[in-house]
Design a protein around this motif. Structure first.
Motif, PDB file in Angstrom:
ATOM      1  N   GLY A   1      13.743  22.264  30.773  1.00 21.36           N
ATOM      2  CA  GLY A   1      13.674  21.580  29.299  1.00 21.36           C
ATOM      3  C   GLY A   1      12.535  22.907  28.606  1.00 21.36           C
ATOM      4  N   LEU A   2      11.325  22.705  29.203  1.00 22.04           N
ATOM      5  CA  LEU A   2      10.499  23.237  28.777  1.00 22.04           C
ATOM      6  C   LEU A   2      10.755  24.956  28.325  1.00 22.04           C
ATOM      7  N   GLU A   3      11.563  24.770  29.470  1.00 26.74           N
ATOM      8  CA  GLU A   3      12.002  26.666  29.442  1.00 26.74           C
ATOM      9  C   GLU A   3      12.505  26.761  28.397  1.00 26.74           C
ATOM     10  N   LYS A   4      14.214  26.036  27.957  1.00 24.85           N
ATOM     11  CA  LYS A   4      15.310  26.076  27.049  1.00 24.85           C
ATOM     12  C   LYS A   4      14.573  25.824  25.999  1.00 24.85           C
ATOM     13  N   ALA A   5      13.545  24.927  25.724  1.00 25.10           N
ATOM     14  CA  ALA A   5      12.579  25.187  24.155  1.00 25.10           C
ATOM     15  C   ALA A   5      11.799  25.968  24.005  1.00 25.10           C
ATOM     16  N   GLY A   6      11.769  26.897  25.275  1.00 27.95           N
ATOM     17  CA  GLY A   6      10.581  27.926  24.322  1.00 27.95           C
ATOM     18  C   GLY A   6       9.444  28.366  24.249  1.00 27.95           C
ATOM     19  N   TYR A   7       8.506  26.757  25.610  1.00 22.66           N
ATOM     20  CA  TYR A   7       7.371  27.188  25.918  1.00 22.66           C
ATOM     21  C   TYR A   7       6.663  27.282  27.270  1.00 22.66           C
ATOM     22  N   LEU A   8       7.798  28.402  28.211  1.00 23.14           N
ATOM     23  CA  LEU A   8       7.622  27.975  28.893  1.00 23.14           C
ATOM     24  C   LEU A   8       8.363  29.233  29.592  1.00 23.14           C
ATOM     25  N   THR A   9       7.918  30.200  30.649  1.00 26.31           N
ATOM     26  CA  THR A   9       8.503  31.523  30.983  1.00 26.31           C
ATOM     27  C   THR A   9       8.734  31.329  32.230  1.00 26.31           C
ATOM     28  N   ARG A  10      10.011  31.966  32.641  1.00 25.30           N
ATOM     29  CA  ARG A  10      10.343  31.550  34.698  1.00 25.30           C
ATOM     30  C   ARG A  10      10.109  33.293  35.382  1.00 25.30           C
ATOM     31  N   GLU A  11       9.263  33.403  36.051  1.00 24.96           N
ATOM     32  CA  GLU A  11       9.732  34.558  36.581  1.00 24.96           C
ATOM     33  C   GLU A  11       9.789  33.314  38.430  1.00 24.96           C
ATOM     34  N   ASP A  12      10.825  34.129  38.918  1.00 23.28           N
ATOM     35  CA  ASP A  12      11.776  34.146  40.503  1.00 23.28           C
ATOM     36  C   ASP A  12      10.929  35.370  41.025  1.00 23.28           C
ATOM     37  N   ARG A  13       9.657  34.224  42.122  1.00 22.75           N
ATOM     38  CA  ARG A  13       9.210  35.862  43.272  1.00 22.75           C
ATOM     39  C   ARG A  13       9.621  35.100  44.720  1.00 22.75           C
ATOM     40  N   VAL A  14       9.867  35.889  45.536  1.00 25.00           N
ATOM     41  CA  VAL A  14       9.826  35.863  47.034  1.00 25.00           C
ATOM     42  C   VAL A  14       9.003  35.604  47.617  1.00 25.00           C
ATOM     43  N   ILE A  15       8.826  34.158  48.333  1.00 26.79           N
ATOM     44  CA  ILE A  15       7.606  33.965  49.165  1.00 26.79           C
ATOM     45  C   ILE A  15       7.544  33.774  50.272  1.00 26.79           C
ATOM     46  N   ALA A  16       7.683  34.073  52.099  1.00 29.78           N
ATOM     47  CA  ALA A  16       8.131  34.266  53.017  1.00 29.78           C
ATOM     48  C   ALA A  16       9.485  34.223  52.961  1.00 29.78           C
ATOM     49  N   GLY A  17      10.038  34.874  52.724  1.00 30.26           N
ATOM     50  CA  GLY A  17      11.462  34.921  52.310  1.00 30.26           C
ATOM     51  C   GLY A  17      12.310  34.056  51.860  1.00 30.26           C
ATOM     52  N   ARG A  18      11.531  32.603  50.524  1.00 28.80           N
ATOM     53  CA  ARG A  18      11.961  32.655  50.113  1.00 28.80           C
ATOM     54  C   ARG A  18      12.083  32.003  48.362  1.00 28.80           C
ATOM     55  N   ARG A  19      12.784  32.097  47.353  1.00 23.44           N
ATOM     56  CA  ARG A  19      13.245  32.434  46.365  1.00 23.44           C
ATOM     57  C   ARG A  19      12.359  31.516  45.678  1.00 23.44           C
ATOM     58  N   ARG A  20      10.420  30.786  45.073  1.00 26.17           N
ATOM     59  CA  ARG A  20      10.598  30.447  44.414  1.00 26.17           C
ATOM     60  C   ARG A  20      10.308  30.940  42.699  1.00 26.17           C
ATOM     61  N   LYS A  21      10.595  29.706  41.741  1.00 33.97           N
ATOM     62  CA  LYS A  21      10.179  30.128  40.567  1.00 33.97           C
ATOM     63  C   LYS A  21       9.066  29.524  39.990  1.00 33.97           C
ATOM     64  N   TYR A  22       8.556  30.839  39.213  1.00 30.38           N
ATOM     65  CA  TYR A  22       7.094  30.585  38.889  1.00 30.38           C
ATOM     66  C   TYR A  22       7.284  30.375  37.540  1.00 30.38           C
ATOM     67  N   TYR A  23       6.396  29.583  37.128  1.00 26.53           N
ATOM     68  CA  TYR A  23       6.522  29.168  35.670  1.00 26.53           C
ATOM     69  C   TYR A  23       5.468  29.251  34.870  1.00 26.53           C
ATOM     70  N   THR A  24       4.772  30.036  33.459  1.00 25.14           N
ATOM     71  CA  THR A  24       3.975  30.246  32.587  1.00 25.14           C
ATOM     72  C   THR A  24       4.007  29.958  31.340  1.00 25.14           C
ATOM     73  N   ALA A  25       3.077  29.388  30.264  1.00 22.34           N
ATOM     74  CA  ALA A  25       3.373  28.948  29.258  1.00 22.34           C
ATOM     75  C   ALA A  25       3.390  30.019  28.056  1.00 22.34           C
ATOM     76  N   THR A  26       4.353  30.253  27.746  1.00 18.35           N
ATOM     77  CA  THR A  26       4.667  31.085  26.155  1.00 18.35           C
ATOM     78  C   THR A  26       3.772  30.283  25.219  1.00 18.35           C
ATOM     79  N   GLU A  27       3.516  32.080  24.124  1.00 16.53           N
ATOM     80  CA  GLU A  27       2.717  31.903  23.470  1.00 16.53           C
ATOM     81  C   GLU A  27       3.157  30.367  22.510  1.00 16.53           C
ATOM     82  N   SER A  28       4.639  30.117  21.994  1.00 17.92           N
ATOM     83  CA  SER A  28       4.141  28.724  21.445  1.00 17.92           C
ATOM     84  C   SER A  28       4.090  27.850  22.623  1.00 17.92           C
TER      85      SER A  28
END
Length: 114
Positions: free
Chosen positions: A52-79
Motif C-alpha cells: 500500500g505504501l509502495e502503491k501510494a508512492g511513499y516507498l520504492t521496491r528493489e528485488d535483490r538475490v540474497i543466498a539464492g533467495r529473492r528479497r524485496k527491499y523498500y526505500t522511502a521515496t521523496e514523497s
C-alpha cells in the motif's frame, strides 16, 4: 479494539517510513524491529502495508538475490520522506499536548480571537 488496531497500524506505517528513509529495509527485518517495540505483526499484515505504501508512492521496491533467495527491499521515496517530515511535526505536537496533559480550556484559548 478495532479502533486501537487502526491507531497501531498508523504508528506502524510511520515506523516503516522512518526506517525506509534511513536505509533500504525488508519485511523480516521490519517484523523484528517492530517486535522490539512491542508490535506483534505477521507477514500477512506487514506485506499489504508495504504494498500500500509502495502503491501510494511513499516507498520504492528493489528485488535483490540474497543466498539464492529473492528479497524485496523498500526505500522511502521523496514523497515518503515528505510525508514522514509532515508526520513528525504532527507527532511532536500531539506528544507535547498529550504528555503535557493539555485540556479543553487550552484548546478554547487557542481558538478564542479575543
Amino acid at each position: 479494539m478495532l479502533v486501537l488496531r487502526q491507531f497501531f497500524l498508523g504508528f506502524i506505517k510511520i515506523h516503516i517510513l522512518h526506517h525506509a528513509a534511513q536505509q533500504p529495509v525488508y519485511g523480516q527485518a521490519l517484523i523484528a524491529e517492530l517486535q522490539h517495540h512491542g508490535y506483534e505483526i505477521s507477514p500477512g499484515t506487514l506485506y499489504p502495508i508495504l504494498h500500500g505504501l509502495e502503491k501510494a508512492g511513499y516507498l520504492t521496491r528493489e528485488d535483490r538475490v540474497i543466498a539464492g533467495r529473492r528479497r524485496k527491499y523498500y526505500t522511502a521515496t521523496e514523497s515518503g520522506a515528505e510525508a514522514l517530515a509532515e508526520a513528525r511535526e504532527k507527532i511532536r505536537e500531539l506528544v507535547d499536548e498529550v504528555v503535557d496533559g493539555q485540556g479543553p480550556e487550552d484548546i478554547e484559548s487557542r481558538s478564542d480571537p479575543g
